[in-house]
Enzyme design. Structure first.
Site, PDB file in Angstrom:
ATOM      1  N   GLY A  42      10.505  -4.812 -26.128  1.00  0.00           N
ATOM      2  CA  GLY A  42      10.645  -3.127 -26.547  1.00  0.00           C
ATOM      3  C   GLY A  42       9.178  -2.548 -26.371  1.00  0.00           C
ATOM      4  O   GLY A  42       8.635  -2.804 -25.218  1.00  0.00           O
ATOM      5  N   GLY A  43       8.943  -1.649 -27.334  1.00  0.00           N
ATOM      6  CA  GLY A  43       7.594  -1.193 -27.077  1.00  0.00           C
ATOM      7  C   GLY A  43       6.306  -1.856 -27.183  1.00  0.00           C
ATOM      8  O   GLY A  43       5.189  -1.592 -26.587  1.00  0.00           O
ATOM      9  N   GLY A 100      -0.176   1.194  11.620  1.00  0.00           N
ATOM     10  CA  GLY A 100      -0.664   1.595  10.336  1.00  0.00           C
ATOM     11  C   GLY A 100      -1.238   0.906   9.520  1.00  0.00           C
ATOM     12  O   GLY A 100      -2.277   1.273   8.663  1.00  0.00           O
ATOM     13  N   ALA A 101      -1.101  -0.515   9.642  1.00  0.00           N
ATOM     14  CA  ALA A 101      -1.824  -1.523   8.606  1.00  0.00           C
ATOM     15  C   ALA A 101      -3.327  -1.604   8.928  1.00  0.00           C
ATOM     16  O   ALA A 101      -4.076  -1.729   8.092  1.00  0.00           O
ATOM     17  CB  ALA A 101      -1.224  -2.713   8.756  1.00  0.00           C
TER      18      ALA A 101
END
Length: 503
Positions: free
Chosen positions: A170-171, A398-399
């Site tokens: 959980g938290g 782009g790399a």
């Protein structure tokens, strides 16, 4: 600062895909009833721990809680020293109400984080908690909110390290996700929703390990940066991580005694042949100094801390051994957050490039590779620390830009003699540029490929237009990078730059 030795059986500076670390020969977890305090003393320098709030007790009365008010409320908190440096430190005790967090428990942790902010010191959490204390209701939830707010306020200002030593649910898992480094032991678990609830709600029947074990978070989700074989090993890893990081962004990183690099390995000249980039990394760094992070997650990129002439640096390297070194969603996010971590705390960045581009495919496009790849682009472009790039064999499309190119602001870019830098590989480029010619004369394809390589991809082309500073032979890489970092020492600045937002 003296570096802690690696635990026997632990793979810290891997030569290949790391094997699971075995238990530390001298360390089993402390007895259940004394986990928290024993863990604190394992982490801290001997005699240095000063406890905060040892007599604090919760104020809840409903559900029989008035009769269950243990001193300390299930968490040991205070200030300590690690390798002589001040830290804020807390450890949850699973033997006290399952380590669950209530209002007082949360207030004690918040005080540690306030102390770390006040004195500009790292914050270390030793986590073993079942989550929010149900009997305290919204007060427990508000307690988590107070911790999370402080985690965010400290982000990029002081290093925050989470060591997960048991089951966190959980938290209890959000605070680690907000910190800089997460270390898990092999028997630890992290999940938002536990197996029993999952079975009741979705009818999915899984074990805690299958749902959120260290293997899941070390290999699939990427939540865990390091996985340890025992409590002591995990704390040694936390100590080693701290040895690369300053106490805060307002200090320079610590310096260790310098050491020579390992020999530079032979790398296949054929760019289509795979090789393990980690020996190349060790051929640049001081021997024994490389600490790889997330070694089993997004294995097509390698990130980690190291040293060059005793000074801490961050390393980002494409890994041709996996997916040919392409960038994909997971690799982009992994590298982006590491770049931001290094920039936040003043570690220069050394980037070793060998990539044919971004991984193509519908799964990547639909998964948001444009947006996720832009995170890495943004991280490098934003970085203000000294940045050195070495292109080993290829950097396409782009790399090429994203991997710390000169156009993104790299301070120095070098490449090896056989390196190729271009929009795409020669074969694909020729098929586009010479499509009509090849339809008429298909036998000219190899000739045209050779010409394209010589006229558009060769290192001298990039060097002539200052995209590359110098062409260097492999065995010169260590000295060239070290020399460049010495020249850039005056560019290092302390001070707050940005946070370290989770990716």
């Amino acid at each position: 600062m003296q570096m802690e030795p690696a635990a026997p059986g632990a793979t810290l500076t891997s030569t290949g895909p790391p094997e699971p670390a075995g238990p530390h020969p001298a360390a089993t977890s402390p007895p259940r009833g004394e986990n928290a305090l024993a863990r604190v003393h394992l982490m801290a320098d001997a005699g240095s721990f000063e406890e905060f709030g040892g007599q604090a007790r919760h104020r809840a009365t409903a559900f029989g809680m008035a009769a269950r008010r243990p001193a300390g409320d299930g968490v040991v908190t205070g200030a300590a020293r690690v390798d002589g440096r001040p830290v804020g430190l807390y450890a949850q005790d699973p033997s006290v109400m399952g380590g669950s967090l209530g209002e007082t428990h949360a207030s004690k942790i918040a005080r540690v984080l306030d102390y770390a902010e006040r004195v500009r010191a790292p914050a270390i959490g030793l986590l073993d908690s079942g989550g929010a204390r149900i009997q305290e209701g919204v007060a427990a939830l508000d307690g988590y909110g107070e911790i999370f707010r402080r985690n965010v306020r400290l982000s990029g200002r002081v290093p925050q390290i989470s060591v997960v030593l048991g089951s966190c649910a959980g938290g209890a898992v959000y605070s680690p996700a907000l910190t800089d480094i997460v270390i898990m032991t092999e028997n630890a678990h992290m999940f938002l929703t536990g197996p029993r609830v999952l079975l009741a709600v979705t009818h999915e029947d899984v074990t805690p390990g299958e749902l959120g074990g260290a293997a899941v978070h070390g290999e699939v989700s990427g939540v865990a940066h390091l996985v340890a074989g025992s409590t002591r090993h995990a704390l040694e890893l936390a100590r080693r991580v701290l040895s690369y990081l300053p106490g805060s962004c307002w200090e320079p990183p610590p310096i260790a005694p310098p050491a020579a690099a390992d020999p530079m390995p032979d790398v296949p000249a054929n760019p289509r042949l795979a090789f393990d980039v980690r020996p190349v990394v060790r051929g640049v760094l001081d021997s024994g100094s490389f600490l790889e992070l997330q070694p089993r997650f997004a294995r097509n990129i390698v990130v980690g801390f190291g040293r060059i002439e005793g000074r801490a640096v961050g390393v980002v390297a494409n890994q041709p051994l996996h997916r040919a070194g392409t960038l994909d969603i997971a690799a982009s996010e992994k590298a982006a957050r590491f770049v931001r971590l290094c920039d936040a705390f003043g570690l220069p960045l050394v980037t070793l490039v060998d990539t044919p581009g971004f991984l193509p495919g519908t799964a990547q496009e639909r998964g948001g590779v444009i947006r996720k790849g832009a995170k890495l682009l943004y991280a490098f472009a934003e970085a203000t620390v000294p940045r050195i790039t070495v292109v080993l064999r290829k950097a396409f499309g782009g790399a090429y830009i994203v991997m710390n190119s000169r156009s993104l602001g790299a301070d120095a870019v070098f490449c090896w003699p056989g390196a190729e830098l271009a929009v795409m590989g020669a074969e694909g480029a020729v098929d586009v540029i010479h499509r009509r010619e090849l339809e008429r004369e298909p036998g000219r394809r190899e000739e045209l490929i050779g010409r394209y390589r010589a006229e558009a991809m060769a290192p001298h082309v990039a060097a002539e237009r200052l995209s590359v500073d110098e062409v260097i032979v492999p065995h010169q890489t260590r000295e060239t990078v070290a020399s460049a970092l010495r020249l850039l020492a005056g560019a290092a600045r302390t001070g707050f730059r940005h946070d370290n937002l989770p990716q």
